[in-house]
Scaffold this motif. Sequence first.
Motif, PDB file in Angstrom:
ATOM      1  N   LEU A 171      33.846  55.588  53.063  1.00 32.33           N
ATOM      2  CA  LEU A 171      34.068  54.213  53.521  1.00 32.33           C
ATOM      3  C   LEU A 171      35.343  54.112  54.350  1.00 32.33           C
ATOM      4  N   PRO A 172      35.274  53.577  55.550  1.00 34.68           N
ATOM      5  CA  PRO A 172      36.493  53.378  56.339  1.00 34.68           C
ATOM      6  C   PRO A 172      37.436  52.388  55.647  1.00 34.68           C
ATOM      7  N   GLU A 173      38.708  52.573  55.851  1.00 34.91           N
ATOM      8  CA  GLU A 173      39.694  51.690  55.231  1.00 34.91           C
ATOM      9  C   GLU A 173      39.505  50.246  55.664  1.00 34.91           C
ATOM     10  N   ASP A 174      39.061  50.061  56.899  1.00 34.49           N
ATOM     11  CA  ASP A 174      38.938  48.711  57.460  1.00 34.49           C
ATOM     12  C   ASP A 174      37.505  48.207  57.463  1.00 34.49           C
ATOM     13  N   VAL A 175      36.671  48.706  56.564  1.00 33.25           N
ATOM     14  CA  VAL A 175      35.251  48.354  56.603  1.00 33.25           C
ATOM     15  C   VAL A 175      35.015  46.857  56.454  1.00 33.25           C
ATOM     16  N   LEU A 176      35.912  46.161  55.775  1.00 33.39           N
ATOM     17  CA  LEU A 176      35.730  44.719  55.563  1.00 33.39           C
ATOM     18  C   LEU A 176      36.647  43.862  56.435  1.00 33.39           C
ATOM     19  N   SER A 177      37.305  44.449  57.405  1.00 27.76           N
ATOM     20  CA  SER A 177      38.262  43.667  58.201  1.00 27.76           C
ATOM     21  C   SER A 177      37.603  42.488  58.901  1.00 27.76           C
ATOM     22  N   THR A 178      36.470  42.729  59.538  1.00 27.17           N
ATOM     23  CA  THR A 178      35.778  41.639  60.239  1.00 27.17           C
ATOM     24  C   THR A 178      35.250  40.613  59.255  1.00 27.17           C
ATOM     25  N   TYR A 179      34.661  41.074  58.166  1.00 30.59           N
ATOM     26  CA  TYR A 179      34.151  40.187  57.111  1.00 30.59           C
ATOM     27  C   TYR A 179      35.266  39.298  56.573  1.00 30.59           C
ATOM     28  N   ASN A 180      36.423  39.901  56.273  1.00 33.81           N
ATOM     29  CA  ASN A 180      37.539  39.122  55.732  1.00 33.81           C
ATOM     30  C   ASN A 180      38.105  38.168  56.770  1.00 33.81           C
ATOM     31  N   LEU A 181      38.127  38.597  58.010  1.00 30.00           N
ATOM     32  CA  LEU A 181      38.645  37.726  59.063  1.00 30.00           C
ATOM     33  C   LEU A 181      37.800  36.470  59.187  1.00 30.00           C
ATOM     34  N   ALA A 182      36.494  36.623  59.009  1.00 33.62           N
ATOM     35  CA  ALA A 182      35.609  35.455  59.050  1.00 33.62           C
ATOM     36  C   ALA A 182      35.800  34.570  57.840  1.00 33.62           C
ATOM     37  N   ARG A 183      35.982  35.178  56.673  1.00 36.32           N
ATOM     38  CA  ARG A 183      36.032  34.412  55.426  1.00 36.32           C
ATOM     39  C   ARG A 183      37.359  33.714  55.185  1.00 36.32           C
ATOM     40  N   ASP A 184      38.449  34.351  55.584  1.00 34.30           N
ATOM     41  CA  ASP A 184      39.760  33.837  55.224  1.00 34.30           C
ATOM     42  C   ASP A 184      40.027  32.482  55.861  1.00 34.30           C
ATOM     43  N   GLY A 185      40.849  31.700  55.184  1.00 34.52           N
ATOM     44  CA  GLY A 185      41.285  30.436  55.739  1.00 34.52           C
ATOM     45  C   GLY A 185      42.278  30.669  56.868  1.00 34.52           C
ATOM     46  N   VAL A 186      42.747  29.587  57.457  1.00 32.69           N
ATOM     47  CA  VAL A 186      43.721  29.704  58.544  1.00 32.69           C
ATOM     48  C   VAL A 186      44.921  28.825  58.245  1.00 32.69           C
ATOM     49  N   GLN A 187      46.071  29.305  58.682  1.00 34.05           N
ATOM     50  CA  GLN A 187      47.298  28.555  58.482  1.00 34.05           C
ATOM     51  C   GLN A 187      48.287  28.974  59.559  1.00 34.05           C
ATOM     52  N   PHE A 188      49.080  28.038  60.035  1.00 32.93           N
ATOM     53  CA  PHE A 188      50.090  28.377  61.022  1.00 32.93           C
ATOM     54  C   PHE A 188      51.318  28.942  60.320  1.00 32.93           C
ATOM     55  N   VAL A 189      51.706  30.143  60.731  1.00 33.19           N
ATOM     56  CA  VAL A 189      52.873  30.809  60.171  1.00 33.19           C
ATOM     57  C   VAL A 189      53.744  31.284  61.333  1.00 33.19           C
ATOM     58  N   ASP A 190      55.021  30.907  61.302  1.00 31.25           N
ATOM     59  CA  ASP A 190      55.950  31.293  62.366  1.00 31.25           C
ATOM     60  C   ASP A 190      55.419  30.903  63.744  1.00 31.25           C
ATOM     61  N   GLY A 191      54.829  29.721  63.799  1.00 29.78           N
ATOM     62  CA  GLY A 191      54.372  29.192  65.064  1.00 29.78           C
ATOM     63  C   GLY A 191      53.045  29.728  65.553  1.00 29.78           C
TER      64      GLY A 191
END
Length: 784
Positions: free
Chosen positions: A211-231
């Motif tokens: 399994l690649p280390e980043d196998v869920l990177s795209t999945y997590n990017l879609a699922r995660d919420g969003v917040q403004f940090v440091d502008g």
Amino acid sequence: MGLLLGLVVVTPASSGSARAGVIPVPGLRGPVNLVVDRWGVPHIYAQSARDAFLAQGFNAARDRLFQIDLWLRKGTGRLAEVFGPDYVEQDRASRLLLHRGDIEREWASYGPEAKEAATAFATGVNAYVEWLAGHPTALPEEFEQLGYKPKRWTPEDVVRIRLHGLSYNLPSEVERARFACVADVKLDRVRVRLEPEHEPAAIEGFDPCTLPEDVLSTYNLARDGVQFVDGRLRAVPVDRRPGAGGSNNWALSPSRTTTGRPILANDPHRGIGVPSSRYVAHLNAPGLDIIGAGEAFAPGISIGHNQNAGFGLTVFPADQEDLYVYELDPADPNRYRYGDGWENVTRVTEKIPVAGGADQAVELAFTRHGPVIKVDAAHHRAYAVRAAWLEPGMSPYYGSLRYLRAKNFTEFQQAVGHWGAPPLNHVYADTGGDIGWVVGGLVPKRVGFDGLLPVPGDGRYEWNGFYAGADLPRSHNPERGFVATANEYNLPPDYPKDRQLGFEWAEPSRYQRIVEVLSAKPKHSLADVTALQNDQLTVIARRVAELIRRLPADKPSTEAALAMLRGWDGVEHPDSAAAALFEVWLANHLGPGFVALVLPAPAAELVYSPDITVLLEALENPERWFGPDAREVRDGLLLATLSSAYEEVEYRLGGKPADWKWGNLQRTRFNHPAAGQVAPEVAEKWNVGPFPRGGSWNTVDVSVSFDFGSEFAHLGGASFRMALDVGNWDASQVINTPGQSGDPNSPHYRDLADRWRTGKYVPMLYSRAAVLANTKQVFVLLPK
């Protein structure tokens, strides 16, 4: 329209809301009264259900426009359109996980009212956006600060987005695979206990070490919420531990209440922020009279009551998704092996609008099972998600439209039989005295595998339909006089063993405490029920107290720590010194110490914290876990970690234990997602808190928190609570923190935070007389 008699139409107090008392609204077919009570709850009186849903959309935009606009942009992949090129990849991820099926089949899945309701709701949102065009000073200040305008909606937007469904197993599959690469997968039960008892099945053709280390990177990017940090807008990771979210609900039969009427309670758990993830509203039209909470961005009510019945929900942790691994054709990477041959990857190109630049084209790839989230070109592999929540009729919570008018348990069961996502424990109570529990959801029937590890996508591991409706458990008027759920393993003993719905459930301490309290006396009042929703006693601490009762102290810090915990009642009040010690011990010392002791080092590095049930079982039955001299080893672990925990709390809270308070370590902050983008004085206005916080992961009053060094940050819990006096509806109680409104200038932006913090509620008014007596604002919406 009789409610307006004797009322004076008033204007909103907030500069960010509509200022006129009478507002022409495109799309309405008749006049609507939008009445706001003193706690910010809108009561919508319309001449048709369609107009009620339209006014609900108009009001959602009036009170929560920035929240629902950000949800829409995140869910449909339109962040880059206003925030620039840095968000193209996040937009691509979100678009990949949109529902892309036939829209007419989608509408039919929710029943005859679904399309009209969504169309009306979107029309209402757009009507408010249009109204803002003529009243630019009323635009919510977030848009002014960030420099963009709200987007218009389509009806399809309501049902295409699936990322708020709370039914995700993929991360655990990947974590288990990583564990299996370095240790015996049976030991993964230290990370998460499987119920019923089960050993993950070996998967032929899958090497977990690939399994690649980043196998869920795209999945997590879609699922995660969003917040403004440091502008800048950043993804906000959500916790993926089993049971990290959770919810509680229960219903008491008339024989178990002091009123002689059923009582129903619900406190669903979500991330803590501002505004609250849920919104309380009341819809009244011929044939429809429903009040309660729902998603701010969708029509209807999912938690609440009509004239005859009340209902609440918690997540039923069924396994609705799998990770598929494909062998790609080295000669043609657009093909993957399936059966004895090859199949083509389906590719779709879309253009993403980008602020300050040209549109950017992105490619989306799909296999027969679902969206491709990772391609490992070097090893000729691809990875795709198969998810029940991408099937038709799986828009989270939208299935509630079917039970808005349920009059009895039979009708409610029939409605829940069509439920898709997320899989839920629905509890029910009605004015006839009936109570019940019905599980709703769509759960894959897996052939030859258990869903606990990734599987090859070559046809050997497929789904053969779904368990749904009558296949799922239920209970009606049980003998003990109540039903209760808290995301625990709750399949009845006689439930068919061959129906594998899932294996990862919340640890049972919340449920155990609820049952303990409800069983402790024959009858309960509404006040008893709200007290239980705010209960901060941890049964975990009581079990640990038994283990340390006779332990000898080996140094002063251990002696002081033992004395503090032995005299403690297990209540994690914000002012409790013992709670501060216990939670630091459990999170930072005892849990990690146990993991390091029982797992090989490479596996221990993969386990953030142990399953609390497994930890307790090991401590109570040390011979199974600690080898020779098991009790001595166990006692040594307890004493060493307790001593180091005491020293940590001493360092963090000072040398006087009498001054220690759990609430000085665990804090609640309701953070606005854009606060990091604005000046400090604006951010201070937008954020709410901090407050000292009690409770923990394991109390009925849940506090999902993480230790970030400076404090245990409270990130999840019950921002909404409801207790229904079934039949005497005006006596029902509700709280939605920090307030109903998402407008920082509204008096209802933070007005409920202190009540929530101290376990208090406001009335959930239902009758016209009660609403009239507590009205603060009235908007008359007229057809335009």
